[in-house]
Design a protein around this motif. Structure first.
Motif, mmCIF file in Angstrom:
data_model
loop_
_atom_site.group_PDB
_atom_site.id
_atom_site.type_symbol
_atom_site.label_atom_id
_atom_site.label_comp_id
_atom_site.label_asym_id
_atom_site.label_seq_id
_atom_site.Cartn_x
_atom_site.Cartn_y
_atom_site.Cartn_z
ATOM 1 N N ALA A 46 2.501 16.279 36.198
ATOM 2 C CA ALA A 46 3.222 17.338 34.863
ATOM 3 C C ALA A 46 4.251 16.403 34.682
ATOM 4 C CB ALA A 46 2.888 18.283 34.284
ATOM 5 N N ASP A 47 5.300 16.451 35.758
ATOM 6 C CA ASP A 47 6.611 15.932 35.617
ATOM 7 C C ASP A 47 7.117 13.989 34.455
ATOM 8 O OD1 ASP A 47 8.026 18.703 35.415
ATOM 9 O OD2 ASP A 47 8.224 17.927 37.465
ATOM 10 N N LEU A 48 5.448 13.461 34.943
ATOM 11 C CA LEU A 48 4.953 12.130 34.606
ATOM 12 C C LEU A 48 4.954 12.067 33.320
ATOM 13 C CD1 LEU A 48 6.038 11.968 37.959
ATOM 14 C CD2 LEU A 48 4.516 10.275 38.317
ATOM 15 N N VAL A 49 3.857 12.932 33.486
ATOM 16 C CA VAL A 49 3.275 12.705 31.874
ATOM 17 C C VAL A 49 4.352 12.798 31.209
ATOM 18 C CG1 VAL A 49 1.656 13.751 29.822
ATOM 19 C CG2 VAL A 49 1.349 13.257 32.738
ATOM 20 N N ALA A 50 5.431 14.228 31.030
ATOM 21 C CA ALA A 50 6.538 14.500 30.031
ATOM 22 C C ALA A 50 7.447 13.039 30.138
ATOM 23 C CB ALA A 50 7.102 15.568 30.452
ATOM 24 N N VAL A 51 8.140 12.489 30.609
ATOM 25 C CA VAL A 51 8.642 11.339 30.833
ATOM 26 C C VAL A 51 8.435 9.806 30.560
ATOM 27 C CG1 VAL A 51 10.075 9.876 32.032
ATOM 28 C CG2 VAL A 51 10.090 11.996 32.941
ATOM 29 N N TYR A 52 6.394 9.968 30.578
ATOM 30 C CA TYR A 52 5.884 8.738 29.615
ATOM 31 C C TYR A 52 5.857 9.223 29.107
ATOM 32 C CZ TYR A 52 4.522 6.460 34.230
ATOM 33 O OH TYR A 52 4.006 6.072 35.209
ATOM 34 N N ARG A 53 5.772 10.385 27.678
ATOM 35 C CA ARG A 53 5.699 10.796 26.458
ATOM 36 C C ARG A 53 7.278 10.104 25.456
ATOM 37 N NH1 ARG A 53 1.557 15.840 27.365
ATOM 38 N NH2 ARG A 53 -0.284 15.126 26.023
ATOM 39 N N ASP A 54 8.290 10.830 26.665
ATOM 40 C CA ASP A 54 8.978 10.907 26.037
ATOM 41 C C ASP A 54 10.284 9.499 25.582
ATOM 42 O OD1 ASP A 54 11.306 11.219 23.846
ATOM 43 O OD2 ASP A 54 11.483 13.328 25.295
ATOM 44 N N ALA A 55 9.594 8.838 25.187
ATOM 45 C CA ALA A 55 9.508 7.287 25.071
ATOM 46 C C ALA A 55 10.708 7.164 24.109
ATOM 47 C CB ALA A 55 8.902 6.103 24.612
ATOM 48 N N GLN A 56 11.581 7.484 23.646
ATOM 49 C CA GLN A 56 12.818 7.775 22.562
ATOM 50 C C GLN A 56 14.212 8.846 23.582
ATOM 51 O OE1 GLN A 56 13.325 7.197 19.747
ATOM 52 N NE2 GLN A 56 10.804 6.931 19.684
ATOM 53 N N VAL A 57 13.240 9.566 25.013
ATOM 54 C CA VAL A 57 14.608 9.740 25.601
ATOM 55 C C VAL A 57 14.907 9.163 26.891
ATOM 56 C CG1 VAL A 57 15.719 11.962 26.462
ATOM 57 C CG2 VAL A 57 14.280 12.029 24.478
ATOM 58 N N PHE A 58 13.348 8.700 27.261
ATOM 59 C CA PHE A 58 12.892 8.008 28.489
ATOM 60 C C PHE A 58 13.079 6.236 28.003
ATOM 61 C CE2 PHE A 58 12.688 12.435 29.361
ATOM 62 C CZ PHE A 58 13.094 12.317 30.756
#
Length: 418
Positions: A53-65
């Motif tokens: 779930a944490d990886l998906v959250a990071v992958y999803r947020d290309a504006q922050v990561f």
């Protein structure tokens, strides 16, 4: 690996100081990290993530990561180094707009129709390799089979003449080897030398293709060149370095998929027999496509070819309940996420009929692998036809792992066909 040993390694976990038994089997260590410190602060100040779930959250947020690696790779390789120019110019290690421009051009040559048209040639290639193996009575799963397939497929995509393909695998291994968390002087020198040699070769190939263009519907190099005329202008460096990237992205990961799968079937004989029953004595490959795709995706989940990804937080944020500062470097452990029991039932079991397999071997979000459909096709054809021809193949010696943290595969896996 015992649970005690896994916890011991996890307690002092450092990607730059990994023990040999980790490389042999990292999954118990990943499990210990996932249970005890799923967002783990590392000795170098970076963060290591192991939950799906944490990886998906990071992958999803290309504006922050961000995927841009200039901040991370400049001190690693040094200003002006060929490895720095390559890895900070390639599609995978960039954000829009460069990422968007290059991905659009590549995807135009990887349409469903274009990939379907590759299948007859892929079948012929695999059958030639299998004929040679049968004549010898065996060989090496990696050298004689798995690695030969993606080099030819990517060589065809770029229109590299067959006579010129000899150095491609060595260049790719050296360039990708320099992505390891701990870089030796030998790896660095080999990587820089390979970038220089590959780029020098590509300059000549690009010049030739400008004079004599190929079919842009199938020739990625021609498409990248002609994209300049369509307003998607790439600089010369962007063009050359992304050709290097296309080979690298499609080579080792697919080699590892095929090699890992055929070794795993030796370790899971029940799954091997189940797949052989599905294939049957006279396979209908069109009818078998759904079952083979399920199997390929499970091989990718179970032994992810690419185990690690990286992002940089552009602002202060939170992941998995842990506050990260602006500029935080984040390692995404794909291998751990793909064995997360919160996402997958019995994650340490190879189940070739696993449904709803939301593995992250191809990434997720805007950076999801552009060649995933091609990789699945190569896996289906190579693994399926190998099993149909040699249902009783067996390893004749213990296979040799590659000894790398980022890319998980084998260097050698000797086998006999009966």
């Amino acid at each position: 690996m015992s649970p005690e040993r896994a916890r011991e390694i996890a307690a002092s976990f450092d990607l730059r100081a990994l023990p040999p038994d980790f490389y042999a089997n990292p999954y118990p260590v990943y499990a210990a990290l996932r249970e005890g410190a799923p967002v783990r602060a590392m000795p170098d100040g970076s963060w290591f993530l192991t939950r799906h779930a944490d990886l998906v959250a990071v992958y999803r947020d290309a504006q922050v990561f961000s995927s841009d690696k200039k901040v991370e790779f400049t001190p690693k390789y040094g200003a002006g180094a060929p490895l720095l120019e390559h890895h900070t110019t390639s599609l995978v290690f960039n954000d829009p707009p460069l990422h968007t421009r290059v991905r659009k051009l590549i995807m135009g040559a990887l349409t469903r129709r274009a990939i379907a048209e590759m299948e007859p040639g892929l079948v012929q290639l695999v059958d030639r390799l299998l004929d040679a193996i049968e004549a010898r009575g065996g060989g090496d799963l990696i050298e004689d089979f798995a690695c030969a397939i993606p080099v030819e497929i990517i060589g065809n995509l770029l229109g590299v003449p067959h006579a010129d393909r000899g150095p491609l695998r060595g260049w790719s291994l050296a360039i990708l080897g320099a992505l390891e968390p701990k870089l030796t002087r030998e790896q660095e020198d080999a990587g820089n030398r390979s970038v220089r040699e590959f780029v020098a070769y590509l300059r000549e190939l690009v010049a030739d293709r400008r004079r004599s263009p190929g079919d842009p519907e199938h020739d990625v190099l021609t498409r990248l060149i002609q994209g300049e005329e369509a307003g998607e202008k790439l600089s010369e460096a962007e063009l050359l370095q992304n050709c290097v990237f296309i080979l690298n992205a499609g080579h080792e990961t697919t080699t590892n998929l095929i090699g890992n799968a055929l070794v795993a079937l030796q370790e899971w004989p029940g799954e091997k027999e189940r797949l052989l029953r599905a294939i049957g004595p006279r396979p209908d490959w069109n009818a078998l496509e759904p079952a083979m795709t399920l199997a390929v995706d499970e091989f990718l989940r179970f032994e992810s070819s690419n185990q690690l990804g990286n992002r940089r937080a552009l602002q202060a944020c939170e992941v998995g309940g842990v506050a990260l500062p602006a500029g935080a470097l984040v390692t995404l452990c794909i291998g751990a996420a793909n064995r997360d029991p919160a996402q997958f039932a019995n994650p340490d079991v190879l189940d070739l009929q696993r449904a709803d397999n939301r593995h992250l071997a191809f990434g997720f979000g805007i950076h999801q692998c552009a060649g995933l459909s091609l990789a699945r096709l190569e896996g289906r054809v190579a693994i399926g036809r190998f099993l149909a021809r040699f249902p009783r193949y067996r390893l004749t010696a213990a296979p040799t792992r590659g000894g790398r943290a980022r890319f998980r595969g084998f260097l050698r896996a000797p086998f006999a066909v009966s």
